[in-house]
Design a protein around this motif. Structure first.
Motif, PDB file in Angstrom:
ATOM      1  N   ALA A  78       0.809  -1.224   0.000  1.00 25.21           N
ATOM      2  CA  ALA A  78       0.000   0.000   0.000  1.00 25.21           C
ATOM      3  C   ALA A  78       0.844   1.276   0.000  1.00 25.21           C
ATOM      4  O   ALA A  78       0.527   2.211  -0.751  1.00 25.21           O
ATOM      5  N   PRO A  79       1.921   1.347   0.785  1.00 24.47           N
ATOM      6  CA  PRO A  79       2.706   2.587   0.759  1.00 24.47           C
ATOM      7  C   PRO A  79       3.259   2.946  -0.631  1.00 24.47           C
ATOM      8  O   PRO A  79       3.445   4.118  -0.939  1.00 24.47           O
ATOM      9  N   LEU A  80       3.478   1.940  -1.468  1.00 20.83           N
ATOM     10  CA  LEU A  80       3.984   2.205  -2.820  1.00 20.83           C
ATOM     11  C   LEU A  80       2.959   2.905  -3.706  1.00 20.83           C
ATOM     12  O   LEU A  80       3.298   3.429  -4.755  1.00 20.83           O
ATOM     13  N   ARG A  81       1.712   2.923  -3.289  1.00 23.50           N
ATOM     14  CA  ARG A  81       0.638   3.581  -4.031  1.00 23.50           C
ATOM     15  C   ARG A  81       0.236   4.916  -3.416  1.00 23.50           C
ATOM     16  O   ARG A  81      -0.611   5.613  -3.940  1.00 23.50           O
ATOM     17  N   TRP A  82       0.830   5.283  -2.281  1.00 25.50           N
ATOM     18  CA  TRP A  82       0.537   6.572  -1.666  1.00 25.50           C
ATOM     19  C   TRP A  82       1.019   7.680  -2.596  1.00 25.50           C
ATOM     20  O   TRP A  82       2.123   7.582  -3.183  1.00 25.50           O
ATOM     21  N   PRO A  83       0.238   8.754  -2.763  1.00 26.72           N
ATOM     22  CA  PRO A  83       0.568   9.813  -3.732  1.00 26.72           C
ATOM     23  C   PRO A  83       1.986  10.368  -3.630  1.00 26.72           C
ATOM     24  O   PRO A  83       2.624  10.622  -4.649  1.00 26.72           O
ATOM     25  N   VAL A  84       2.496  10.517  -2.440  1.00 27.22           N
ATOM     26  CA  VAL A  84       3.834  11.094  -2.289  1.00 27.22           C
ATOM     27  C   VAL A  84       4.939  10.105  -2.679  1.00 27.22           C
ATOM     28  O   VAL A  84       6.014  10.492  -3.108  1.00 27.22           O
ATOM     29  N   ILE A  85       4.665   8.804  -2.569  1.00 29.39           N
ATOM     30  CA  ILE A  85       5.667   7.769  -2.853  1.00 29.39           C
ATOM     31  C   ILE A  85       5.503   7.181  -4.255  1.00 29.39           C
ATOM     32  O   ILE A  85       6.473   6.758  -4.887  1.00 29.39           O
ATOM     33  N   LYS A  86       4.284   7.162  -4.767  1.00 30.51           N
ATOM     34  CA  LYS A  86       3.950   6.496  -6.039  1.00 30.51           C
ATOM     35  C   LYS A  86       4.880   6.868  -7.205  1.00 30.51           C
ATOM     36  O   LYS A  86       5.389   5.972  -7.884  1.00 30.51           O
ATOM     37  N   PRO A  87       5.157   8.167  -7.467  1.00 31.30           N
ATOM     38  CA  PRO A  87       6.018   8.487  -8.621  1.00 31.30           C
ATOM     39  C   PRO A  87       7.423   7.892  -8.511  1.00 31.30           C
ATOM     40  O   PRO A  87       7.966   7.387  -9.493  1.00 31.30           O
ATOM     41  N   VAL A  88       7.978   7.929  -7.319  1.00 27.38           N
ATOM     42  CA  VAL A  88       9.322   7.378  -7.108  1.00 27.38           C
ATOM     43  C   VAL A  88       9.291   5.857  -7.214  1.00 27.38           C
ATOM     44  O   VAL A  88      10.141   5.244  -7.867  1.00 27.38           O
ATOM     45  N   ALA A  89       8.294   5.237  -6.590  1.00 27.82           N
ATOM     46  CA  ALA A  89       8.161   3.778  -6.634  1.00 27.82           C
ATOM     47  C   ALA A  89       7.981   3.304  -8.076  1.00 27.82           C
ATOM     48  O   ALA A  89       8.577   2.295  -8.476  1.00 27.82           O
ATOM     49  N   ASP A  90       7.169   4.024  -8.851  1.00 33.46           N
ATOM     50  CA  ASP A  90       6.959   3.641 -10.250  1.00 33.46           C
ATOM     51  C   ASP A  90       8.244   3.744 -11.061  1.00 33.46           C
ATOM     52  O   ASP A  90       8.545   2.869 -11.869  1.00 33.46           O
ATOM     53  N   LYS A  91       9.028   4.782 -10.840  1.00 32.20           N
ATOM     54  CA  LYS A  91      10.318   4.917 -11.551  1.00 32.20           C
ATOM     55  C   LYS A  91      11.251   3.776 -11.180  1.00 32.20           C
ATOM     56  O   LYS A  91      11.922   3.197 -12.042  1.00 32.20           O
ATOM     57  N   LEU A  92      11.289   3.434  -9.893  1.00 32.59           N
ATOM     58  CA  LEU A  92      12.136   2.322  -9.455  1.00 32.59           C
ATOM     59  C   LEU A  92      11.643   0.997 -10.032  1.00 32.59           C
ATOM     60  O   LEU A  92      12.446   0.148 -10.420  1.00 32.59           O
ATOM     61  N   TYR A  93      10.316   0.834 -10.106  1.00 30.04           N
ATOM     62  CA  TYR A  93       9.762  -0.377 -10.707  1.00 30.04           C
ATOM     63  C   TYR A  93      10.201  -0.497 -12.173  1.00 30.04           C
ATOM     64  O   TYR A  93      10.615  -1.571 -12.612  1.00 30.04           O
ATOM     65  N   PHE A  94      10.100   0.592 -12.930  1.00 33.62           N
ATOM     66  CA  PHE A  94      10.487   0.543 -14.348  1.00 33.62           C
ATOM     67  C   PHE A  94      11.966   0.233 -14.503  1.00 33.62           C
ATOM     68  O   PHE A  94      12.354  -0.486 -15.425  1.00 33.62           O
ATOM     69  N   MET A  95      12.795   0.746 -13.586  1.00 31.05           N
ATOM     70  CA  MET A  95      14.223   0.402 -13.618  1.00 31.05           C
ATOM     71  C   MET A  95      14.408  -1.089 -13.331  1.00 31.05           C
ATOM     72  O   MET A  95      15.209  -1.755 -13.983  1.00 31.05           O
ATOM     73  N   PHE A  96      13.659  -1.613 -12.346  1.00 29.25           N
ATOM     74  CA  PHE A  96      13.726  -3.038 -12.048  1.00 29.25           C
ATOM     75  C   PHE A  96      13.286  -3.855 -13.260  1.00 29.25           C
ATOM     76  O   PHE A  96      13.962  -4.811 -13.655  1.00 29.25           O
ATOM     77  N   ALA A  97      12.129  -3.513 -13.839  1.00 27.19           N
ATOM     78  CA  ALA A  97      11.588  -4.281 -14.971  1.00 27.19           C
ATOM     79  C   ALA A  97      12.582  -4.317 -16.130  1.00 27.19           C
ATOM     80  O   ALA A  97      12.779  -5.361 -16.752  1.00 27.19           O
ATOM     81  N   LYS A  98      13.205  -3.196 -16.390  1.00 30.28           N
ATOM     82  CA  LYS A  98      14.170  -3.117 -17.497  1.00 30.28           C
ATOM     83  C   LYS A  98      15.416  -3.972 -17.225  1.00 30.28           C
ATOM     84  O   LYS A  98      16.017  -4.503 -18.147  1.00 30.28           O
ATOM     85  N   ASN A  99      15.767  -4.121 -15.968  1.00 25.45           N
ATOM     86  CA  ASN A  99      16.986  -4.841 -15.587  1.00 25.45           C
ATOM     87  C   ASN A  99      16.707  -6.134 -14.825  1.00 25.45           C
ATOM     88  O   ASN A  99      17.562  -6.642 -14.116  1.00 25.45           O
ATOM     89  N   ARG A 100      15.494  -6.699 -14.993  1.00 29.15           N
ATOM     90  CA  ARG A 100      15.085  -7.845 -14.180  1.00 29.15           C
ATOM     91  C   ARG A 100      15.950  -9.076 -14.376  1.00 29.15           C
ATOM     92  O   ARG A 100      16.133  -9.849 -13.439  1.00 29.15           O
TER      93      ARG A 100
END
Length: 128
Positions: free
Chosen positions: A86-108
């Motif tokens: 849930a914290p990864l979807r909080w408005p203040v954290i979501k943009p950063v978490a999404d960027k980190l997710y995309f970095m993970f997905a690209k380098n999985r």
């Protein structure tokens, strides 16, 4: 009934491990997983295989497309552990978490190798 069909990369060891963990905890049968490299994937012509290989995709029971961490959060929510994500979807954290997710997905594959010793599953597909 809340259902979720998740489209994941069955050649990624970490992806397979997470899908296995979800299915193991899914006592109510709310989640279906579909390896985008499997024969079953042809039954979902509306899911672009190239995009699904870049970002985790899922369809809910209303046909709504979820992507990335929204999929992860919803899936774990269905098995009673959404509070972890849930914290990864909080408005203040979501943009950063999404960027980190995309970095993970690209380098999985590289990350999988570092964490499991395997960058891809043997013979192209992992088995649960």
């Amino acid at each position: 009934m809340n259902k979720l069909t998740i489209f994941y990369d069955g050649t990624c060891p970490l992806c397979v491990k997470e899908m296995s963990a979800l299915i193991k905890r899914d006592k109510s049968g709310h989640i279906k997983t579909v390896d985008i490299h499997s024969d079953d994937f042809v039954n979902y012509p509306n899911i672009d295989p190239t995009q699904a290989n870049l970002v985790l995709h899922a369809l809910d029971d209303k046909g709504l497309l979820l992507l990335g961490l929204d999929v992860t959060y919803r899936a774990w929510q269905l098995v009673g552990m959404g509070w972890l994500y849930a914290p990864l979807r909080w408005p203040v954290i979501k943009p950063v978490a999404d960027k980190l997710y995309f970095m993970f997905a690209k380098n999985r594959y590289r990350i999988s190798y570092l964490l499991t010793g395997k960058s891809r599953c043997e013979s192209g597909v992992c088995r649960r």
